[in-house]
Every structure is written in C-alpha cells, then in structure tokens.
Design a protein around this motif. Structure first.
Motif, PDB file in Angstrom:
ATOM      1  N   ARG A  43      32.621  31.543  36.351  1.00  0.00           N
ATOM      2  CA  ARG A  43      33.435  31.775  35.167  1.00  0.00           C
ATOM      3  C   ARG A  43      34.834  32.245  35.559  1.00  0.00           C
ATOM      4  O   ARG A  43      35.019  32.964  36.523  1.00  0.00           O
ATOM      5  N   SER A  44      35.802  31.829  34.666  1.00  0.00           N
ATOM      6  CA  SER A  44      37.182  32.283  34.837  1.00  0.00           C
ATOM      7  C   SER A  44      37.611  32.964  33.559  1.00  0.00           C
ATOM      8  O   SER A  44      37.539  32.354  32.492  1.00  0.00           O
ATOM      9  N   PRO A  45      38.056  34.181  33.619  1.00  0.00           N
ATOM     10  CA  PRO A  45      38.432  34.871  32.383  1.00  0.00           C
ATOM     11  C   PRO A  45      39.827  34.532  31.878  1.00  0.00           C
ATOM     12  O   PRO A  45      40.138  34.808  30.736  1.00  0.00           O
ATOM     13  N   GLU A  46      40.670  33.975  32.711  1.00  0.00           N
ATOM     14  CA  GLU A  46      42.039  33.744  32.264  1.00  0.00           C
ATOM     15  C   GLU A  46      42.642  32.479  32.847  1.00  0.00           C
ATOM     16  O   GLU A  46      43.844  32.239  32.745  1.00  0.00           O
ATOM     17  N   LYS A  47      41.870  31.678  33.478  1.00  0.00           N
ATOM     18  CA  LYS A  47      42.292  30.432  34.106  1.00  0.00           C
ATOM     19  C   LYS A  47      43.257  30.710  35.276  1.00  0.00           C
ATOM     20  O   LYS A  47      44.134  29.913  35.610  1.00  0.00           O
ATOM     21  N   GLU A  48      43.042  31.863  35.890  1.00  0.00           N
ATOM     22  CA  GLU A  48      43.856  32.183  37.070  1.00  0.00           C
ATOM     23  C   GLU A  48      42.986  32.657  38.209  1.00  0.00           C
ATOM     24  O   GLU A  48      43.377  32.576  39.380  1.00  0.00           O
ATOM     25  N   THR A  49      41.838  33.170  37.881  1.00  0.00           N
ATOM     26  CA  THR A  49      40.871  33.568  38.889  1.00  0.00           C
ATOM     27  C   THR A  49      39.520  33.099  38.404  1.00  0.00           C
ATOM     28  O   THR A  49      39.357  32.747  37.234  1.00  0.00           O
ATOM     29  N   PHE A  50      38.561  33.146  39.304  1.00  0.00           N
ATOM     30  CA  PHE A  50      37.213  32.847  38.835  1.00  0.00           C
ATOM     31  C   PHE A  50      36.189  33.491  39.748  1.00  0.00           C
ATOM     32  O   PHE A  50      36.520  33.918  40.889  1.00  0.00           O
ATOM     33  N   THR A  51      34.997  33.599  39.275  1.00  0.00           N
ATOM     34  CA  THR A  51      33.908  34.248  40.001  1.00  0.00           C
ATOM     35  C   THR A  51      32.681  33.366  39.913  1.00  0.00           C
ATOM     36  O   THR A  51      32.426  32.750  38.875  1.00  0.00           O
ATOM     37  N   CYS A  52      31.954  33.289  41.016  1.00  0.00           N
ATOM     38  CA  CYS A  52      30.686  32.573  41.015  1.00  0.00           C
ATOM     39  C   CYS A  52      29.561  33.530  41.369  1.00  0.00           C
ATOM     40  O   CYS A  52      29.722  34.393  42.248  1.00  0.00           O
ATOM     41  N   TRP A  53      28.450  33.384  40.740  1.00  0.00           N
ATOM     42  CA  TRP A  53      27.264  34.200  41.008  1.00  0.00           C
ATOM     43  C   TRP A  53      26.122  33.282  41.449  1.00  0.00           C
ATOM     44  O   TRP A  53      25.950  32.180  40.932  1.00  0.00           O
ATOM     45  N   ASP A  82      35.998  37.356  48.538  1.00  0.00           N
ATOM     46  CA  ASP A  82      35.649  38.660  47.951  1.00  0.00           C
ATOM     47  C   ASP A  82      34.217  38.614  47.433  1.00  0.00           C
ATOM     48  O   ASP A  82      33.933  37.955  46.432  1.00  0.00           O
ATOM     49  N   TYR A  83      33.350  39.358  48.134  1.00  0.00           N
ATOM     50  CA  TYR A  83      31.958  39.414  47.695  1.00  0.00           C
ATOM     51  C   TYR A  83      31.678  40.600  46.785  1.00  0.00           C
ATOM     52  O   TYR A  83      30.590  40.725  46.250  1.00  0.00           O
ATOM     53  N   LYS A  84      32.657  41.440  46.629  1.00  0.00           N
ATOM     54  CA  LYS A  84      32.381  42.715  45.973  1.00  0.00           C
ATOM     55  C   LYS A  84      32.752  42.745  44.504  1.00  0.00           C
ATOM     56  O   LYS A  84      32.027  43.261  43.672  1.00  0.00           O
ATOM     57  N   THR A  85      33.932  42.219  44.215  1.00  0.00           N
ATOM     58  CA  THR A  85      34.498  42.440  42.893  1.00  0.00           C
ATOM     59  C   THR A  85      33.569  41.963  41.786  1.00  0.00           C
ATOM     60  O   THR A  85      33.477  42.586  40.736  1.00  0.00           O
ATOM     61  N   GLY A  86      32.896  40.905  42.059  1.00  0.00           N
ATOM     62  CA  GLY A  86      32.042  40.337  41.028  1.00  0.00           C
ATOM     63  C   GLY A  86      30.665  40.933  40.961  1.00  0.00           C
ATOM     64  O   GLY A  86      29.866  40.529  40.130  1.00  0.00           O
ATOM     65  N   GLY A  87      30.354  41.884  41.814  1.00  0.00           N
ATOM     66  CA  GLY A  87      29.034  42.459  41.814  1.00  0.00           C
ATOM     67  C   GLY A  87      28.178  41.860  42.910  1.00  0.00           C
ATOM     68  O   GLY A  87      28.663  41.112  43.771  1.00  0.00           O
ATOM     69  N   PRO A  88      26.943  42.184  42.934  1.00  0.00           N
ATOM     70  CA  PRO A  88      26.055  41.652  43.985  1.00  0.00           C
ATOM     71  C   PRO A  88      25.864  40.155  43.808  1.00  0.00           C
ATOM     72  O   PRO A  88      25.881  39.633  42.694  1.00  0.00           O
ATOM     73  N   ASN A  89      25.685  39.507  44.900  1.00  0.00           N
ATOM     74  CA  ASN A  89      25.462  38.053  44.911  1.00  0.00           C
ATOM     75  C   ASN A  89      26.538  37.316  44.134  1.00  0.00           C
ATOM     76  O   ASN A  89      26.248  36.458  43.292  1.00  0.00           O
ATOM     77  N   SER A  90      27.774  37.664  44.383  1.00  0.00           N
ATOM     78  CA  SER A  90      28.874  37.022  43.678  1.00  0.00           C
ATOM     79  C   SER A  90      30.006  36.755  44.645  1.00  0.00           C
ATOM     80  O   SER A  90      30.056  37.312  45.745  1.00  0.00           O
ATOM     81  N   CYS A  91      30.914  35.936  44.198  1.00  0.00           N
ATOM     82  CA  CYS A  91      32.113  35.666  44.968  1.00  0.00           C
ATOM     83  C   CYS A  91      33.257  35.588  44.012  1.00  0.00           C
ATOM     84  O   CYS A  91      33.223  34.804  43.049  1.00  0.00           O
ATOM     85  N   TYR A  92      34.281  36.385  44.261  1.00  0.00           N
ATOM     86  CA  TYR A  92      35.444  36.437  43.383  1.00  0.00           C
ATOM     87  C   TYR A  92      36.597  35.706  44.045  1.00  0.00           C
ATOM     88  O   TYR A  92      36.979  36.006  45.183  1.00  0.00           O
ATOM     89  N   ILE A 123      35.885  26.100  33.034  1.00  0.00           N
ATOM     90  CA  ILE A 123      34.955  27.223  33.027  1.00  0.00           C
ATOM     91  C   ILE A 123      35.603  28.486  32.482  1.00  0.00           C
ATOM     92  O   ILE A 123      35.206  29.592  32.819  1.00  0.00           O
ATOM     93  N   VAL A 124      36.592  28.316  31.627  1.00  0.00           N
ATOM     94  CA  VAL A 124      37.329  29.477  31.130  1.00  0.00           C
ATOM     95  C   VAL A 124      36.550  30.152  30.014  1.00  0.00           C
ATOM     96  O   VAL A 124      36.217  29.535  28.996  1.00  0.00           O
ATOM     97  N   GLU A 125      36.241  31.432  30.204  1.00  0.00           N
ATOM     98  CA  GLU A 125      35.597  32.239  29.169  1.00  0.00           C
ATOM     99  C   GLU A 125      36.246  33.605  29.177  1.00  0.00           C
ATOM    100  O   GLU A 125      35.981  34.409  30.091  1.00  0.00           O
ATOM    101  N   PRO A 126      37.087  33.890  28.204  1.00  0.00           N
ATOM    102  CA  PRO A 126      37.859  35.132  28.262  1.00  0.00           C
ATOM    103  C   PRO A 126      37.034  36.352  27.895  1.00  0.00           C
ATOM    104  O   PRO A 126      35.916  36.257  27.391  1.00  0.00           O
ATOM    105  N   ASP A 127      37.593  37.504  28.103  1.00  0.00           N
ATOM    106  CA  ASP A 127      37.022  38.756  27.611  1.00  0.00           C
ATOM    107  C   ASP A 127      37.281  38.855  26.117  1.00  0.00           C
ATOM    108  O   ASP A 127      38.163  38.175  25.590  1.00  0.00           O
TER     109      ASP A 127
END
Lengths: 227, 616
Positions: free
Chosen positions: B37-47, B77-87, B124-128
């Motif tokens: 998911r990408s919250p703003e179409k500038e970054t994204f995270t995969c779990w 970045d494995y941390k920012t998104g939580g466990p088992n994630s990649c930011y 995959i854009v889904e904002p807050d």
C-alpha cells in the motif's frame, strides 16, 4: 468537440469587456503574453475541461483493462511478460512527484502532447481490431471507441492550451511510433491476446500519467499550487 | 574393555538421539507477500506472511528489481512498516513503474523464496483518513440552524500541488440510531447538514479517496449535542392545537353516534318493501288511520255526525234457515259495494267481495243466521240476545278482525277463531271491510253453524250467536295505542233461547268514535237510525268483561241490569270444558287489570289489548 473549442475561442471577445470588470485577484500568470485578462478565464475553463477529459479517459482505460484481463487472460501471468514493453517508454517522462514538479510547465505540457499524439494510432487500430475479434465484447469495444474519441478531443484542447500558454512557438511534433499492429493481427491466439493485454496495460498507465500531469499543471498554473 | 564398550554404546545412543532431533527441523516455508500500500503515491510498504519456520530461526529478506532495470535491490527499510514489512521511501519509489518484489526466507536448514509480486504504485494508493474533524451548530438569522462539519485532508497527502486529488464522504447518525446517514462531499473539506433532530447527540465520521485509488478507513467518531430548538411557546401552541383537535374529534364522534342512523338513512335510504297500493303499514302501526285511509281516498274516519245515516245498518239474523240476511243499505253509502254487484271494480285492492263466485255460493245461499254476511262494511254486528243490547264503542284504532263462536264451545267442538286479519290485510277503504274475509268467516261460521245445528237441533242457537266481528278502522288521528275494540258477540250457548232474535241497531257514532247501539224495538228496525232519542235507547258503552277469546261483553252504562242477565246466562250455561275455561277466563278478566281500563269521555273502555296479552 471541434465546435466546442471554436465556441470557446469565439467567446473570448465577448468575455473581454465583462472580465475587465469582474476579474480581480487571480493567480498572476506569466503565461498570457498579450496581457489580456480574458486569457486567464478561458485558460481555466480549458484546463478544467482537459482535466475532466483526462480523468474520464483513465477511468475508462482502467475498466477496459480489468474487464479484458478478467475475461481472457486471468491467471496466465501475462504481466510478467509485459515488462518494459510500452512504446511510449522512450519518452522521458517524469517518474515521480519531485521530478514532475521540477520540470517546467511548458515542458510538461509538451510531454502531455507527445504522449497524446503517440496514442492516436494505437487507439484507432485498437478499435478496429477489437471489432474484428470473435465474440467481440461489447463493453470493451464501446469503451475503446469512446477512449479514442475523447483522446482526440483532449489533444485538441491541449493544443489550444499550449497555444495560449506558449503561443508562437511551435515545436516539432514528437511522438512515439507504435508498431504493435502486427502483433494484434497475429494468428496465434495466445500471442494475439498478449498483444492486446500489453496494449491495454500501456494505455492504462499512460492515461494515468496524462491525468496526473494535467492536474499538476492545473494546480500550478491556475491555482498557483494551492488547490 | 567392557567400560569402553559401554561408553561406546552410550555415545552411539546419544548420537542417534541427536540425529533424530536434527531431523525434526526443516527449511522454512514459503513466505507470501499479501499486501502493498501507498498512502500518498510517494512511498509504499509491502507486508508478507511468513511460512512455516521449520523450527529454526528464520531470516527474511526482501529483494526487488524495477521495470526497465536489471539491478536487484534489497528492501531499504524493514522497520517502519512493522514486522514482516518493507517500507519504500520516496527515494526508492517510482511511479508508473512495475516493481518485482520477492521475499527470501532462510534458516539453517535451507531457504525458500516467495512468488514474485508485481507492484505498480500507481494503483495501490490508499490514504489515511482525514484529520481534524470539527463539528459546530450554527444558528443563522431567519434560517433554520444547521450542523457545520469541517475537516482536513490527511497529513501525508499532497493535495495542494495536485499530485493527489481527494474526494470525501461523511456519515452521521444520532447516538442511539442503528443506521448511518452517508453524504458525498466531493472535493470540499466542509459540509452543512440541515435535517437534524433537536436535542439529540450526533456522531460523525469522514473518509477520503484519491482520484484513482482506494477509500480510506473511517476517521474516529466525533460527537456533538444538538441543542433543543423548541421554545416553550412552540410547545404550548402544539399542546393547544392537539387539545383542540381532540375536542373536535370527540364532538364529531358524538354527533355521528346520535345522528348516525338518520345520517345513514340519508345516505343509504332504506329500500322500501313491497307495498299494497295505497296502503301504508307504518301509518297503520302508528295509528294514523286518517292518513292511512286518506291514501285510499277514503272519507274521514271516524265518521262525523253527517255520517250517521251511513251507519244505520243492521243485519237481521234469524235462526231459521230460510231466513235470509237482509243487509241494510245505508243511504249515502258511498263506496264500493252495498251489493256484490256494486263493487267498485277499481277499488278492489285486497278486498274480496261476495261477487266472487265461490264465496257467493257459499255465503249468499245460506240463509243461516250468518252474521258474517256483510254487505255493509261498516259494522258487522251480531244481533244479540234480547238482552244483548250492545253498544260498542268504536275504538278507532287498528283494524283487527277476530271473532269467535261461543256456542261452539258448548258443543265441545273447537271454537273456531275467526281468522285474525292482520292490519296489513286490511286494504279496504274505510269504512269498508274486507268482504272476502268476511265471507270466509261467514263460510266457516256456516259450517260451524251446521255442525252446531246438527249436534243440537234443539238449540236454536245456530243463528243466534254470531260472532260479531268488529272491524275497526283506523280513524282517528290519535297515535298510540293499537287497541282493538271488540264488538262483542260473546254469547254463549247459555244465551241460546227460543226467543226471537233481537237486533241491535247502531244508533250513531259519537264524535269521539263511540258507537251507540240501540236495541231494536221493532221488527222492521229503524232504518234510518237517525239520532233517535237517546233516552229511549240504551247506550252500551261499558265493557263488563271479556269472554273466551276476544269477546267483549258490553254493558249498558247506567245500569247493571244487563250485567246481571249476562252473568246469569253465563251460569246457566252447561258446563263444558271450554265453558269452564271461559269462566276461568272471565274470572280472570273480571279482575281485569285496572290499567286496562281507559277513560275516555266518561265512558269506560277496556283495552282488549291488555286482555289479549294476558290471554296469550
């Protein structure tokens, strides 16, 4: 479409007098060289209409791709082969927001024009080829037809905008040539399907690009980056 | 030696155990990238979801390469998104580019690689959710108050530059309600809600969606209390209106209840039943004889003094079979038929006549003292015994025809009851009677007479007793009672005597409808019967008793002379069951209820209706 645009141009004179009185605080635009106030108003209308068209085109393209994929190529992993296969990838378009914001609006406008022009030919052939498909799916065909028409309209509008924003300078009409027609006409069913899949995939992406660029330009030009 | 062997064996055993334990471990299972998911179409995270870890600590690595590049990168970045994630930060994010991402799971035993996932950040854009949701109740002048909802776009999304265009949606509900009320707000960051319930606490939420992406989750709830709008004055007005309308409703219900029937009849008039032409049963029931008779085109009834001559009718009844009845005619008798032939053909409704062949033969041929041979419709009167000077009073009420043959009871035969003519059957004009009924009665009487004669030839009572029928026609305007006056024939067998018959002559009819009967002095009778000297006549106006059924014993008013006679006669009567019965009846009647006595113009009348009721 042609009539609409000409009507717009014709109303410029009429709006001139009224706009002199009404137009007050708007974004100071360096892009109207003649300094005519009416320029802003019509530009705003032009951009509004362009954004509406581009938004609509992308929405149709996305739907068309999803329907095609669901019906013909679901689960066949065509995406793996559709890597780096769009004919417009040679056009150096910005790949993220920073790049897009750094580019000058004129260049960005030109890029939009190039992409739009690059799709004239493929869209035309897409319609004819989808029509020729056995069990021509109506939903996909109708969307293809409408996308083609809207794309032409958008192109005209963009040329008008460019004429206002950047009058006088006529650049060479650069665009990417599409050579995927033989693939669409291949006898091999799988190859043909992949050709369609690829074309629709690229169309979806490029229409999104155009939409995004125009929205950026609109907010930047009309609203001074304060949408 | 043996120790070495033993230790060797132990060692081997331990070795085997270790090997077995080692075999329980396995390489890790295949991980699976389930969401990007990408919250703003500038970054994204995969779990990703790890597979079975195989009992060993497993190391996960994410590697990717981009479309059009050949270099493989590892997750920054494995941390920012939580466990088992990649930011993927901005630096590492490209739009309109396909990322091919895979996850490696490695443990001591081995490793496994997930299936590659093809990700294009564009889609995959889904904002807050939006932030700073504020609620405010505004009270503008001259307008209804409204709820003003305001919010801000999520912090990460860049809307100003147009990179993302957001559309919003709000929903609200009263705190206790079950359903949310959703409103689409477009691209604006404020909204006005007009339809609110005062005095309620509302909950509000908002969410957003990028132009080509997914809806965000709903923002946290914001609540606000809507102030109660109604002033005391409004409430008072509404209470007053409610009370007033309740009163009006009650009045209407009451009016409908009272007049309901008449209203219903007005709307739905009752269907008229079949009617005899010119005859109205309702008038009959109400005692409006005058109106009833006038419908027939009758004259006034009771007849006035002018009609006295009409009433001079009498019948001569003889016990001799040869004797014929000589109906007397009234001179000025107008109306149908003195004689059978004179019957008005037009006015024949319901009224039989002696013209009818069957009846004619029966009645007219029989010369017996048949009191029912009536030609004069006025009054049928039975000649009584010598003492039977009867005056009967017209009781101008309902018409009824009842009679009885007293002497029948003597014979033991059943006393026939004159057929009771219902008021409805009386469609004759006043003062005409139903000839047909008369004739029928006459025939029955004749038969009875014959029987009586046969049974007791010695008695000459055949002709003597006649049941007098009295028809009473409605005459007066008086409403009310449906009394039937009876003309008496009551005579019983005891009254049978060889004396010549007496005739009772109708003298006159008083204005108040009392018949005055005269004892006929002469054989020829007084035809005219004009107002004779009342002194010489005895007026029979008093009813002494009722005998049997429906027979009134009329008594001369001044004296009890005849009463005595009557009573004696009664006693002389040979006992018979019916006679006893009659006595019983009489005795009961002698103590007739006082309330049956009617006072009218100095004359006592017994209301036979009372007797009727008590009898039956």
């Amino acid at each position: 479409p042609l009539k609409t645009w000409s009507h717009q141009a014709g109303s410029l004179l009429l709006l001139l007098v009224s706009n002199l009185l009404l137009c007050k605080s708007t974004a100071s635009l360096p892009i109207c060289p003649s300094g005519a106030v009416n320029c802003q108003v019509s530009l705003r209308d032009l951009f509004d209409r362009a954004v509406i068209l581009s938004h609509h085109i992308h929405k149709l393209s996305s739907e068309m791709f999803n329907e095609f994929d669901k019906r013909y190529t679901q689960g066949r992993g065509f995406i793996t082969k559709a890597i780096n296969s769009c004919h417009t990838s040679s056009l150096s378009t910005p790949e993220d927001k920073e790049q897009a914001q750094q580019i000058h609006h004129e260049d960005l406008l030109n890029m939009v024009l190039r992409v739009l022009r690059s799709w004239n030919d493929p869209l035309y052939h897409l319609v004819t080829e989808v029509r020729g498909m056995q069990e021509a799916p109506d939903a996909i065909l109708s969307k293809a037809i409408e996308i083609e028409e809207q794309n032409r309209r958008l192109l005209e509008g963009m040329e008008k905008i460019v004429g206002q924003v950047h009058p006088g300078i006529k650049e060479n009409e650069i665009y990417s040539v599409w050579s995927g027609l033989p693939s669409l006409q291949m006898a091999d069913e799988d190859a043909r399907l992949f050709a369609f899949y690829n074309l629709l995939h690229c169309l979806r992406r490029d229409s999104h690009k155009i939409d995004n660029y125009l929205k950026l330009l609109k907010c930047r030009i009309i609203y001074d980056s304060n949408c | 030696m043996k120790e070495n062997v033993a230790s060797m064996i132990v060692f081997l055993l331990l070795l085997f155990l270790n090997i077995r334990l080692l075999k329980g471990q396995s390489p890790p299972g295949k991980p699976f990238i389930f969401k990007c998911r990408s919250p703003e179409k500038e970054t994204f995270t995969c779990w990703w979801r790890p597979g079975a870890d195989g009992g060993l600590p497993t190391n996960y690595t994410l590697t990717y390469h981009k479309e059009g590049e050949t270099i493989t990168h590892e997750c920054p970045d494995y941390k920012t998104g939580g466990p088992n994630s990649c930011y993927f930060s901005k630096k590492h994010t490209s739009i309109w580019t396909i990322y091919i991402i895979t996850v490696n799971a490695t443990n001591q035993m081995g490793s496994s690689v997930s299936d590659p996932r093809y990700v294009d950040v564009t889609y995959i854009v889904e904002p807050d959710p939006p932030v700073n949701l504020t609620l405010e109740v505004k009270h503008p002048e001259d307008r209804k108050p409204y709820l003003w909802v305001k919010w801000l776009p999520p912090t990460l999304v860049d809307v100003r530059s147009g990179w993302l265009t957001l559309q919003y949606e709000i929903r609200l509900k009263p705190e206790k309600a079950a359903e949310w009320e959703t409103h689409f707000a477009g691209q604006q960051t404020q909204f006005k809600i007009l339809s609110l319930y005062p005095g309620q606490k509302y909950l509000v939420q908002v969410r957003c969606k990028p132009d080509h992406g997914f809806w965000s989750v709903w923002s946290p709830e914001s609540s606000i209390q809507i102030p109660n709008d109604f002033t005391m004055k409004d409430i008072t007005v509404w209470i007053f209106v409610a009370v007033l309308s309740t009163i009006i409703c009650l009045i209407m219900v009451w009016a409908v209840a009272l007049k309901g029937y008449s209203m219903v009849t007005c709307i739905f008039p009752p269907v008229p039943g079949p009617k005899i032409k010119g005859f109205d049963t309702h008038l009959l029931e109400k005692g409006k004889s005058e109106e009833l008779l006038s419908a027939f085109g009758c004259q006034d009834f009771p007849p006035t003094a002018d009609c006295e001559d009409l009433l001079v009718e009498f019948l001569e009844v003889d016990d001799s079979e040869d004797q014929q009845l000589m109906p007397a005619h009234s001179k000025e008798h107008s109306g149908p038929g003195m004689k059978p032939t004179d019957l008005d053909p037009d006015n024949d409704s319901g009224r039989g006549s002696c013209d009818s062949p069957s009846l004619l033969s029966e009645k007219c041929e029989e010369p017996q003292a048949n009191p029912s041979t009536f030609h004069t419709p006025e009054v049928i009167e039975q000649p009584e015994k010598p003492k039977a000077n009867v005056t009967h009073t017209w009781d101008p009420q309902t018409i009824s025809l009842v009679g009885k043959m007293p002497y029948l009871s003597v014979n033991g035969s059943k006393s026939s009851t004159w057929p009771l003519l219902q008021p409805g059957q009386h469609n004759t004009n006043s003062p005409y009677h139903n000839i047909a009924d008369m004739c029928k009665l006459a025939t029955s009487l004749d038969k009875i007479d014959k029987d009586a004669l046969q049974s007791s030839k010695t008695t000459e009572a055949a002709g003597e007793e006649k049941a007098t029928k009295q028809r009473e026609v409605e005459s007066s305007h008086s409403k009310a009672e449906q009394d039937t006056g009876w003309l008496l024939p009551k005579e019983k067998p005891p009254f049978i005597s060889p004396k010549p018959l007496d005739y009772v002559e109708i003298h006159k009819v008083n204005k108040d409808g009392a018949l005055s009967l005269l004892l006929k002095q002469k054989e020829n009778g007084d035809q005219t019967g004009k107002a004779g000297t009342p002194e010489t006549s005895k007026e029979y106006a008093k009813v002494s008793r009722v005998m049997d059924n429906n027979i009134l014993v009329l008594v001369q008013d001044p004296g009890a002379q005849n009463v005595a006679l009557f009573e004696e006669s009664t006693k002389e009567a040979p006992p018979s069951p019916s006679q006893n019965q009659a006595e019983k009846d009489l005795s009961s009647f002698s103590t007739a209820p006082s309330d049956c006595r009617l006072q009218q113009g100095g004359l006592d009348y017994l209301d036979p209706a009372c007797f009727m009721h008590s009898l039956h």
